[in-house]
Scaffold this motif. Sequence first.
Motif, PDB file in Angstrom:
ATOM      1  N   ARG A 171       0.827  -1.221   0.000  1.00 20.43           N
ATOM      2  CA  ARG A 171       0.000   0.000   0.000  1.00 20.43           C
ATOM      3  C   ARG A 171       0.859   1.269   0.000  1.00 20.43           C
ATOM      4  NH1 ARG A 171      -0.917  -2.055   5.189  1.00 20.43           N
ATOM      5  NH2 ARG A 171       0.210  -0.874   6.784  1.00 20.43           N
ATOM      6  N   ASP A 172       2.109   1.165   0.473  1.00 19.75           N
ATOM      7  CA  ASP A 172       2.997   2.337   0.465  1.00 19.75           C
ATOM      8  C   ASP A 172       3.343   2.767  -0.962  1.00 19.75           C
ATOM      9  OD1 ASP A 172       3.112   2.285   3.268  1.00 19.75           O
ATOM     10  OD2 ASP A 172       4.677   0.746   3.211  1.00 19.75           O
ATOM     11  N   PHE A 173       3.100   1.877  -1.910  1.00 16.16           N
ATOM     12  CA  PHE A 173       3.463   2.155  -3.305  1.00 16.16           C
ATOM     13  C   PHE A 173       2.222   2.340  -4.189  1.00 16.16           C
ATOM     14  CE2 PHE A 173       6.868  -0.015  -1.182  1.00 16.16           C
ATOM     15  CZ  PHE A 173       7.973   0.746  -1.524  1.00 16.16           C
ATOM     16  N   ALA A 174       1.055   2.462  -3.549  1.00 14.82           N
ATOM     17  CA  ALA A 174      -0.200   2.556  -4.313  1.00 14.82           C
ATOM     18  C   ALA A 174      -0.195   3.784  -5.228  1.00 14.82           C
ATOM     19  CB  ALA A 174      -1.393   2.585  -3.355  1.00 14.82           C
ATOM     20  N   TYR A 175       0.361   4.885  -4.739  1.00 16.65           N
ATOM     21  CA  TYR A 175       0.373   6.113  -5.549  1.00 16.65           C
ATOM     22  C   TYR A 175       1.132   5.875  -6.861  1.00 16.65           C
ATOM     23  CZ  TYR A 175       1.116  10.967  -6.903  1.00 16.65           C
ATOM     24  OH  TYR A 175       1.152  12.153  -7.607  1.00 16.65           O
ATOM     25  N   ALA A 176       2.313   5.270  -6.746  1.00 15.53           N
ATOM     26  CA  ALA A 176       3.127   5.007  -7.945  1.00 15.53           C
ATOM     27  C   ALA A 176       2.377   4.089  -8.904  1.00 15.53           C
ATOM     28  CB  ALA A 176       4.466   4.388  -7.541  1.00 15.53           C
ATOM     29  N   PHE A 177       1.741   3.065  -8.376  1.00 14.53           N
ATOM     30  CA  PHE A 177       1.022   2.122  -9.238  1.00 14.53           C
ATOM     31  C   PHE A 177      -0.219   2.765  -9.855  1.00 14.53           C
ATOM     32  CE2 PHE A 177       2.831  -2.186  -9.342  1.00 14.53           C
ATOM     33  CZ  PHE A 177       3.962  -1.961  -8.567  1.00 14.53           C
ATOM     34  N   ASP A 178      -0.883   3.641  -9.100  1.00 16.04           N
ATOM     35  CA  ASP A 178      -2.044   4.349  -9.682  1.00 16.04           C
ATOM     36  C   ASP A 178      -1.593   5.198 -10.873  1.00 16.04           C
ATOM     37  OD1 ASP A 178      -3.703   3.211  -7.836  1.00 16.04           O
ATOM     38  OD2 ASP A 178      -3.844   4.975  -6.536  1.00 16.04           O
ATOM     39  N   ALA A 179      -0.450   5.871 -10.713  1.00 19.62           N
ATOM     40  CA  ALA A 179       0.070   6.719 -11.803  1.00 19.62           C
ATOM     41  C   ALA A 179       0.399   5.869 -13.021  1.00 19.62           C
ATOM     42  CB  ALA A 179       1.314   7.471 -11.318  1.00 19.62           C
ATOM     43  N   ALA A 180       1.028   4.729 -12.788  1.00 21.50           N
ATOM     44  CA  ALA A 180       1.409   3.850 -13.908  1.00 21.50           C
ATOM     45  C   ALA A 180       0.159   3.289 -14.587  1.00 21.50           C
ATOM     46  CB  ALA A 180       2.289   2.722 -13.397  1.00 21.50           C
ATOM     47  N   ARG A 181      -0.843   2.926 -13.788  1.00 23.60           N
ATOM     48  CA  ARG A 181      -2.093   2.397 -14.374  1.00 23.60           C
ATOM     49  C   ARG A 181      -2.756   3.455 -15.253  1.00 23.60           C
ATOM     50  NH1 ARG A 181      -4.536   1.892 -10.147  1.00 23.60           N
ATOM     51  NH2 ARG A 181      -3.631  -0.092  -9.480  1.00 23.60           N
ATOM     52  N   GLU A 182      -2.779   4.693 -14.753  1.00 28.59           N
ATOM     53  CA  GLU A 182      -3.382   5.784 -15.539  1.00 28.59           C
ATOM     54  C   GLU A 182      -2.650   6.002 -16.858  1.00 28.59           C
ATOM     55  OE1 GLU A 182      -3.741   9.331 -13.124  1.00 28.59           O
ATOM     56  OE2 GLU A 182      -4.917   8.150 -11.681  1.00 28.59           O
ATOM     57  N   ALA A 183      -1.361   5.693 -16.873  1.00 33.61           N
ATOM     58  CA  ALA A 183      -0.578   5.833 -18.115  1.00 33.61           C
ATOM     59  C   ALA A 183      -0.789   4.647 -19.047  1.00 33.61           C
ATOM     60  CB  ALA A 183       0.901   5.985 -17.772  1.00 33.61           C
ATOM     61  N   GLY A 184      -1.624   3.703 -18.645  1.00 34.67           N
ATOM     62  CA  GLY A 184      -1.960   2.574 -19.520  1.00 34.67           C
ATOM     63  C   GLY A 184      -0.987   1.408 -19.425  1.00 34.67           C
ATOM     64  N   LEU A 185      -0.156   1.414 -18.407  1.00 34.40           N
ATOM     65  CA  LEU A 185       0.850   0.354 -18.285  1.00 34.40           C
ATOM     66  C   LEU A 185       0.280  -0.892 -17.599  1.00 34.40           C
ATOM     67  CD1 LEU A 185       3.734   2.738 -17.249  1.00 34.40           C
ATOM     68  CD2 LEU A 185       3.725   1.308 -19.310  1.00 34.40           C
ATOM     69  N   GLY A 186       0.741  -2.059 -18.027  1.00 33.45           N
ATOM     70  CA  GLY A 186       0.428  -3.295 -17.327  1.00 33.45           C
ATOM     71  C   GLY A 186       1.177  -3.319 -15.997  1.00 33.45           C
ATOM     72  N   LEU A 187       0.627  -4.027 -15.016  1.00 35.57           N
ATOM     73  CA  LEU A 187       1.197  -3.964 -13.663  1.00 35.57           C
ATOM     74  C   LEU A 187       1.560  -5.336 -13.114  1.00 35.57           C
ATOM     75  CD1 LEU A 187      -1.300  -1.379 -12.072  1.00 35.57           C
ATOM     76  CD2 LEU A 187       0.903  -0.916 -13.144  1.00 35.57           C
ATOM     77  N   THR A 188       2.736  -5.386 -12.499  1.00 41.60           N
ATOM     78  CA  THR A 188       3.187  -6.622 -11.844  1.00 41.60           C
ATOM     79  C   THR A 188       3.945  -6.240 -10.573  1.00 41.60           C
ATOM     80  OG1 THR A 188       4.541  -8.620 -12.095  1.00 41.60           O
ATOM     81  CG2 THR A 188       5.310  -6.672 -13.267  1.00 41.60           C
ATOM     82  N   ALA A 189       3.968  -7.121  -9.608  1.00 43.87           N
ATOM     83  CA  ALA A 189       4.703  -6.856  -8.361  1.00 43.87           C
ATOM     84  C   ALA A 189       5.378  -8.134  -7.886  1.00 43.87           C
ATOM     85  CB  ALA A 189       3.757  -6.343  -7.278  1.00 43.87           C
ATOM     86  N   HIS A 190       6.633  -7.990  -7.440  1.00 43.83           N
ATOM     87  CA  HIS A 190       7.301  -9.108  -6.758  1.00 43.83           C
ATOM     88  C   HIS A 190       6.569  -9.327  -5.435  1.00 43.83           C
ATOM     89  CE1 HIS A 190      10.559  -8.485  -9.579  1.00 43.83           C
ATOM     90  NE2 HIS A 190      11.342  -9.364  -8.997  1.00 43.83           N
ATOM     91  N   ALA A 191       6.090 -10.527  -5.212  1.00 44.76           N
ATOM     92  CA  ALA A 191       5.421 -10.863  -3.940  1.00 44.76           C
ATOM     93  C   ALA A 191       5.386 -12.376  -3.821  1.00 44.76           C
ATOM     94  CB  ALA A 191       4.006 -10.289  -3.903  1.00 44.76           C
ATOM     95  N   GLY A 192       5.223 -12.851  -2.599  1.00 42.51           N
ATOM     96  CA  GLY A 192       5.165 -14.305  -2.408  1.00 42.51           C
ATOM     97  C   GLY A 192       6.492 -14.970  -2.714  1.00 42.51           C
ATOM     98  N   GLU A 193       7.578 -14.220  -2.535  1.00 41.19           N
ATOM     99  CA  GLU A 193       8.939 -14.769  -2.637  1.00 41.19           C
ATOM    100  C   GLU A 193       9.491 -14.805  -1.203  1.00 41.19           C
ATOM    101  OE1 GLU A 193      11.878 -12.168  -4.406  1.00 41.19           O
ATOM    102  OE2 GLU A 193      13.167 -13.814  -5.045  1.00 41.19           O
ATOM    103  N   TRP A 194       9.692 -13.638  -0.597  1.00 44.58           N
ATOM    104  CA  TRP A 194      10.156 -13.574   0.805  1.00 44.58           C
ATOM    105  C   TRP A 194       9.009 -13.329   1.751  1.00 44.58           C
ATOM    106  CZ3 TRP A 194      14.381 -16.004   0.795  1.00 44.58           C
ATOM    107  CH2 TRP A 194      15.147 -15.966  -0.377  1.00 44.58           C
ATOM    108  N   GLY A 195       7.843 -12.964   1.208  1.00 43.76           N
ATOM    109  CA  GLY A 195       6.640 -12.818   2.015  1.00 43.76           C
ATOM    110  C   GLY A 195       5.710 -13.972   1.698  1.00 43.76           C
ATOM    111  N   GLY A 196       4.806 -14.268   2.614  1.00 48.32           N
ATOM    112  CA  GLY A 196       3.893 -15.387   2.444  1.00 48.32           C
ATOM    113  C   GLY A 196       2.633 -14.989   1.681  1.00 48.32           C
ATOM    114  N   PRO A 197       1.585 -15.795   1.782  1.00 47.06           N
ATOM    115  CA  PRO A 197       0.350 -15.548   1.043  1.00 47.06           C
ATOM    116  C   PRO A 197      -0.229 -14.150   1.276  1.00 47.06           C
ATOM    117  CG  PRO A 197       0.305 -17.726   2.041  1.00 47.06           C
ATOM    118  CD  PRO A 197       1.549 -17.072   2.540  1.00 47.06           C
ATOM    119  N   GLU A 198      -0.091 -13.629   2.514  1.00 48.28           N
ATOM    120  CA  GLU A 198      -0.675 -12.307   2.781  1.00 48.28           C
ATOM    121  C   GLU A 198       0.005 -11.224   1.941  1.00 48.28           C
ATOM    122  OE1 GLU A 198      -3.089  -9.560   3.570  1.00 48.28           O
ATOM    123  OE2 GLU A 198      -3.511 -11.672   4.058  1.00 48.28           O
TER     124      GLU A 198
END
Length: 326
Positions: A171-198
């Motif tokens: 959620r700390d990066f939501a602003y950056a992702f909102d901006a990228a989404r508005e620019a029409g970019l596809g979105l991906t995030a590293h997760a579930g590597e060092w963090g678990g399902p949550e």
Amino acid sequence: MTTIPKLELHLHLEGAAPPGFIRTLASRKGVDLSRIFDARGAYAYRDFPDFLRVYEAACTVLTSPQDFHDLTLAVLEHSAEQGVIYTEAFLSPDFCGGGDLDAWRDYLAAIEAAAAQAETDMGITMRGCITCIRHFGPDKARAIARCAQESAGRFITGFGIAGNEAMLQPRDFAYAFDAAREAGLGLTAHAGEWGGPESVRAALRDLRVTRIGHGVRAIEDPALVDDLAENGVVLEVCPGSNIALGLYPSIAAHPIDRLRRAGVGVTVSTDDPPFFHTTMTREYQALAEHFGWDTPEFDAIARTALEAAFCDADTRAAIAQRLEAQ
Ligand code: ADE
Ligand code: ZN
């Protein structure tokens, strides 16, 4: 295995730098990087935080657009030799002028020129996914999202986040992702590597990504596995990376085949191949040997990757034609 046409969705451009390439730049620039190499000249690190330290040290000698031009050509040449016909490379403006927009434009022009040359000479298509780095914090990520907004188009097609998943929250990066989404970019995030399902749930909920980098630890929560399958979330799975970094003791223990059998869209990538002593061919060989994957499974992951790729419709159609021609 080498000749099977492959699509790779998760490859960090700097992370794909051969150690010899970095050593040559270091000696040319008079930088002592001997501490990041072992006696045989390979990258040397102890664990994931140390890997990030070595990775960032290697990046300190990539100081000019020309360096990134040469790096892009070297990486794409290697990928093309592995049968890769389409690659989505993570590009980090943090390592290309520190997120300064004017500097980034120069670096991007050099990377794009090299990609165009590789497409003509080697038949590999590259698209770029601009990536912010979690442990550099949300303010840096905003600057990187501005770089992404300014360069979104046919070549820059996505936005993502890499780095240390143990720090901060999606959620700390939501602003950056909102901006990228508005620019029409596809979105991906590293997760579930060092963090678990949550961590995977938080990336989906707070960043609204359609793909997850790694995501393999979703296997620890059967309800999440069902959600991923139902919602068509695609995982960029990098088995060799997970094993080299100690997430799983062996390919036999890796959850990629269980995720696939549960109906989750899985794809296969190398992440930072020289760091993990892997290639796309080696990944395919391991999956064939340990899980019996053959033409149907490899065809399916190529189709999944093609559907999940962030490229435009023309590029997707051209790659589809190349897959069908095989
Ligand atoms: N950056 C490069 N490789 C990475 C990985 N495996 N996880 C997180 N950030 C990275
Ligand atoms: Zn990665």
